[in-house]
Scaffold this active site. Sequence first.
Site, PDB file in Angstrom:
ATOM      1  N   ASN A 211      17.142 -15.304  19.489  1.00 38.78           N
ATOM      2  CA  ASN A 211      15.782 -15.842  19.364  1.00 38.78           C
ATOM      3  C   ASN A 211      15.514 -16.756  20.558  1.00 38.78           C
ATOM      4  O   ASN A 211      16.450 -17.082  21.305  1.00 38.78           O
ATOM      5  CB  ASN A 211      15.627 -16.580  18.022  1.00 38.78           C
ATOM      6  CG  ASN A 211      16.585 -17.749  17.931  1.00 38.78           C
ATOM      7  OD1 ASN A 211      16.461 -18.716  18.656  1.00 38.78           O
ATOM      8  ND2 ASN A 211      17.575 -17.642  17.038  1.00 38.78           N
ATOM      9  N   ASP A 280      20.131 -15.332  11.226  1.00 45.95           N
ATOM     10  CA  ASP A 280      20.512 -15.190   9.814  1.00 45.95           C
ATOM     11  C   ASP A 280      21.336 -13.931   9.564  1.00 45.95           C
ATOM     12  O   ASP A 280      22.036 -13.837   8.564  1.00 45.95           O
ATOM     13  CB  ASP A 280      19.253 -15.158   8.938  1.00 45.95           C
ATOM     14  CG  ASP A 280      18.585 -16.524   8.892  1.00 45.95           C
ATOM     15  OD1 ASP A 280      19.325 -17.521   8.844  1.00 45.95           O
ATOM     16  OD2 ASP A 280      17.341 -16.587   8.925  1.00 45.95           O
ATOM     17  N   LYS A 290      29.532   0.089  25.345  1.00 53.33           N
ATOM     18  CA  LYS A 290      28.069   0.126  25.394  1.00 53.33           C
ATOM     19  C   LYS A 290      27.544   1.380  24.696  1.00 53.33           C
ATOM     20  O   LYS A 290      28.039   2.481  24.944  1.00 53.33           O
ATOM     21  CB  LYS A 290      27.637   0.114  26.863  1.00 53.33           C
ATOM     22  CG  LYS A 290      26.156  -0.021  27.042  1.00 53.33           C
ATOM     23  CD  LYS A 290      25.785  -0.019  28.520  1.00 53.33           C
ATOM     24  CE  LYS A 290      24.291   0.065  28.662  1.00 53.33           C
ATOM     25  NZ  LYS A 290      23.887   0.430  30.004  1.00 53.33           N
ATOM     26  N   PRO A 306      26.868 -16.718   7.793  1.00 54.17           N
ATOM     27  CA  PRO A 306      27.030 -17.907   6.952  1.00 54.17           C
ATOM     28  C   PRO A 306      25.923 -18.908   7.274  1.00 54.17           C
ATOM     29  O   PRO A 306      25.465 -18.971   8.427  1.00 54.17           O
ATOM     30  CB  PRO A 306      28.395 -18.459   7.381  1.00 54.17           C
ATOM     31  CG  PRO A 306      28.628 -17.900   8.745  1.00 54.17           C
ATOM     32  CD  PRO A 306      27.941 -16.572   8.781  1.00 54.17           C
ATOM     33  N   ASP A 307      25.487 -19.645   6.280  1.00 50.53           N
ATOM     34  CA  ASP A 307      24.538 -20.736   6.537  1.00 50.53           C
ATOM     35  C   ASP A 307      25.368 -21.975   6.851  1.00 50.53           C
ATOM     36  O   ASP A 307      26.041 -22.531   5.983  1.00 50.53           O
ATOM     37  CB  ASP A 307      23.628 -20.963   5.326  1.00 50.53           C
ATOM     38  CG  ASP A 307      22.498 -21.921   5.667  1.00 50.53           C
ATOM     39  OD1 ASP A 307      22.799 -23.060   6.096  1.00 50.53           O
ATOM     40  OD2 ASP A 307      21.328 -21.530   5.539  1.00 50.53           O
ATOM     41  N   ILE A 308      25.326 -22.394   8.103  1.00 53.69           N
ATOM     42  CA  ILE A 308      26.209 -23.474   8.577  1.00 53.69           C
ATOM     43  C   ILE A 308      25.872 -24.785   7.873  1.00 53.69           C
ATOM     44  O   ILE A 308      26.745 -25.506   7.383  1.00 53.69           O
ATOM     45  CB  ILE A 308      26.083 -23.624  10.110  1.00 53.69           C
ATOM     46  CG1 ILE A 308      26.451 -22.293  10.774  1.00 53.69           C
ATOM     47  CG2 ILE A 308      26.954 -24.755  10.637  1.00 53.69           C
ATOM     48  CD1 ILE A 308      26.117 -22.197  12.243  1.00 53.69           C
ATOM     49  N   PHE A 357      16.639 -28.654   9.976  1.00 47.56           N
ATOM     50  CA  PHE A 357      15.328 -28.377  10.575  1.00 47.56           C
ATOM     51  C   PHE A 357      14.730 -27.164   9.875  1.00 47.56           C
ATOM     52  O   PHE A 357      15.472 -26.290   9.400  1.00 47.56           O
ATOM     53  CB  PHE A 357      15.473 -28.117  12.077  1.00 47.56           C
ATOM     54  CG  PHE A 357      15.482 -29.379  12.888  1.00 47.56           C
ATOM     55  CD1 PHE A 357      16.508 -30.300  12.740  1.00 47.56           C
ATOM     56  CD2 PHE A 357      14.458 -29.664  13.774  1.00 47.56           C
ATOM     57  CE1 PHE A 357      16.511 -31.488  13.459  1.00 47.56           C
ATOM     58  CE2 PHE A 357      14.457 -30.842  14.510  1.00 47.56           C
ATOM     59  CZ  PHE A 357      15.480 -31.760  14.348  1.00 47.56           C
ATOM     60  N   LYS A 371      13.800 -25.987   1.339  1.00 51.17           N
ATOM     61  CA  LYS A 371      15.058 -26.039   2.115  1.00 51.17           C
ATOM     62  C   LYS A 371      15.811 -27.342   1.844  1.00 51.17           C
ATOM     63  O   LYS A 371      17.051 -27.352   1.798  1.00 51.17           O
ATOM     64  CB  LYS A 371      14.765 -25.874   3.612  1.00 51.17           C
ATOM     65  CG  LYS A 371      14.467 -24.428   3.963  1.00 51.17           C
ATOM     66  CD  LYS A 371      14.124 -24.183   5.410  1.00 51.17           C
ATOM     67  CE  LYS A 371      13.694 -22.726   5.567  1.00 51.17           C
ATOM     68  NZ  LYS A 371      13.119 -22.414   6.863  1.00 51.17           N
ATOM     69  N   LYS A 375      19.427 -26.512   0.539  1.00 52.99           N
ATOM     70  CA  LYS A 375      20.516 -26.666   1.522  1.00 52.99           C
ATOM     71  C   LYS A 375      21.314 -27.953   1.325  1.00 52.99           C
ATOM     72  O   LYS A 375      22.335 -28.151   1.977  1.00 52.99           O
ATOM     73  CB  LYS A 375      19.938 -26.620   2.937  1.00 52.99           C
ATOM     74  CG  LYS A 375      19.306 -25.264   3.248  1.00 52.99           C
ATOM     75  CD  LYS A 375      19.114 -25.027   4.719  1.00 52.99           C
ATOM     76  CE  LYS A 375      18.519 -23.651   4.954  1.00 52.99           C
ATOM     77  NZ  LYS A 375      19.214 -22.913   6.017  1.00 52.99           N
TER      78      LYS A 375
HETATM   79  N1  CTP Z   1      20.749 -22.982   9.436  1.00 53.82           N
HETATM   80  C1  CTP Z   1      22.121 -22.901   9.541  1.00 53.82           C
HETATM   81  N2  CTP Z   1      22.740 -21.686   9.457  1.00 53.82           N
HETATM   82  C2  CTP Z   1      22.022 -20.563   9.248  1.00 53.82           C
HETATM   83  C3  CTP Z   1      20.604 -20.627   9.148  1.00 53.82           C
HETATM   84  C4  CTP Z   1      20.006 -21.871   9.262  1.00 53.82           C
HETATM   85  O1  CTP Z   1      22.771 -23.934   9.735  1.00 53.82           O
HETATM   86  N3  CTP Z   1      22.631 -19.407   9.166  1.00 53.82           N
HETATM   87  C5  CTP Z   1      20.114 -24.297   9.493  1.00 53.82           C
HETATM   88  C6  CTP Z   1      19.267 -24.511  10.729  1.00 53.82           C
HETATM   89  O2  CTP Z   1      20.038 -25.078  11.780  1.00 53.82           O
HETATM   90  C7  CTP Z   1      18.203 -25.457  10.205  1.00 53.82           C
HETATM   91  C8  CTP Z   1      18.039 -25.052   8.760  1.00 53.82           C
HETATM   92  O3  CTP Z   1      19.240 -24.381   8.407  1.00 53.82           O
HETATM   93  O4  CTP Z   1      18.644 -26.789  10.225  1.00 53.82           O
HETATM   94  C9  CTP Z   1      16.857 -24.183   8.462  1.00 53.82           C
HETATM   95  O5  CTP Z   1      16.814 -23.082   9.344  1.00 53.82           O
HETATM   96  P1  CTP Z   1      15.595 -22.059   9.337  1.00 53.82           P
HETATM   97  O6  CTP Z   1      15.848 -21.024  10.370  1.00 53.82           O
HETATM   98  O7  CTP Z   1      14.291 -22.798   9.372  1.00 53.82           O
HETATM   99  O8  CTP Z   1      15.674 -21.458   7.897  1.00 53.82           O
HETATM  100  P2  CTP Z   1      16.596 -20.397   7.252  1.00 53.82           P
HETATM  101  O9  CTP Z   1      17.595 -21.067   6.388  1.00 53.82           O
HETATM  102  O10 CTP Z   1      17.164 -19.472   8.300  1.00 53.82           O
HETATM  103  O11 CTP Z   1      15.574 -19.646   6.314  1.00 53.82           O
HETATM  104  P3  CTP Z   1      14.325 -18.687   6.687  1.00 53.82           P
HETATM  105  O12 CTP Z   1      14.670 -18.037   8.006  1.00 53.82           O
HETATM  106  O13 CTP Z   1      14.287 -17.736   5.553  1.00 53.82           O
HETATM  107  O14 CTP Z   1      13.124 -19.584   6.774  1.00 53.82           O
END
Ligand code: CTP
Length: 431
Positions: A211, A280, A290, A306-308, A357, A371, A375
């Site tokens: 991104n 995500d 390749k 994983p969601d960190i 964030f 969130k 979270k």
């Molecule tokens: N975050 C994270 N790990 C992930 C996804 C998100 O640590 N795999 C953290 C981001 O650094 C941020 C927060 O979660 O602090 C929210 O991230 P955001 O991209 O706004 O939301 P998502 O949890 O990815 O949800 P969505 O894309 O469905 O809005």
Amino acid sequence: MSTSEHPPTVLLGITGCIAAYKACELVRLLKKAGQRVKVVMTPAACEFVTPTTLRTLSEEPVALDPVDDPAAPIHHISLAQEADVLVIAPATANTLNKLAAGVADNLLTTTALACAAPLIVAPAMNTHMWRDEATQTALAVLRQRGAVLIEPETGELACGDVGEGRLAAVEQIAEAVLAELRRSRDLVGRRILVTAGPTREYIDPVRFISNPSSGITGFAVAEEAARRGAEVILVSGPVTLPDPFGCTVIRVESAEQMLAAAELHFHGLDAAVFTAAVADFRPAERATQKLKKTAGTPVLELVRNPDILTTLAGRPAGTSGANGAGAADAADAAGASGATSATSASAVGQRPYIVGFAAETEDVELHAREKLAAKGAHLIVANDVSAPGLGFASNQNSWLFVSAEASEPTGVQPKRTLANLLLDRIVQSLC
Ligand code: CTP
């Protein structure tokens, strides 16, 4: 910088303006407040007040052009490094325009260009000079870079005109300087983890999902936290920004690597700020060679990353994520107890202060609140990434601080200013 030998140093730049005599009173007020004041005067300033007066009041040598001091061969650099804050009062239109353009043609402007300390400018000039588009453009540029502007007052001016342009009250300038100094050391002894930038999820050796995150926000938070005295660990995805001064920087690519690096350093933390725009999803498989067009159009299967933030949010501050078997248990336990643990007073005492964030394109506050709960964060910094001219590629943004107690908008601000507003909240919560 302050050392054991002397208190924080205020570098006071004086430029050529009738209000230069008021700088004498500013020196007196700052000295009375216990600060070390070093004065730099432009040649024009010396036409209005004498270096002898300033040397007597500041009890320090006054830095002047031309630079021929054998004791300080690179004087602008040593002055810049000594400064905990640089205040220019009075600041003429000429100097403001030079600062905005990066012109370095005398000791003060050269020092300002080399100085990483916060900049405060207190302009003083004729009303027409103040209103001139060039002056206003220069001020906008300086504010955008995070400089603090102390607006001039309206009243009778030395030239006889009545209008804006009179130097602000010296008490107000002194208070702004002291506030900046308080900020400059308020994170000493604190350890803060920051995640930043995008992640890259490789499809094959040359293609990836990512991104446009520039990392500017995370780097600004890390740099400002270090400047305010914190020990900072910055875990960043691929960005083009140089390492911020005073931070331990760990460069990673994928979400899994970012989690591993953050876990490794998730001990003894006072706060963790998750600014990273983590992908995500990642491809279920990464091709070792390749992918060739001739082999047909590939169909990508994605799996969740994983969601960190969620993984780490429940861990106690004292736990070593790298080695402590208890870390994962604690995270599980926090996950099981749900979102209420994030905002309970006892939990705040046990865990680092967790900031997430939320980059949103609609219903910003609603999604941020979701969130916050989901979270396990103490604070969500929400922003509308669809707003034109703000966000990802821009140097400024507008945030909404969402906590269990309130939602507070910041208005549009430079990212460095926003970083400091966030750190102010972290300092408050740690107190
Ligand atoms: N975050 C994270 N790990 C992930 C996804 C998100 O640590 N795999 C953290 C981001 O650094 C941020 C927060 O979660 O602090 C929210 O991230 P955001 O991209 O706004 O939301 P998502 O949890 O990815 O949800 P969505 O894309 O469905 O809005």
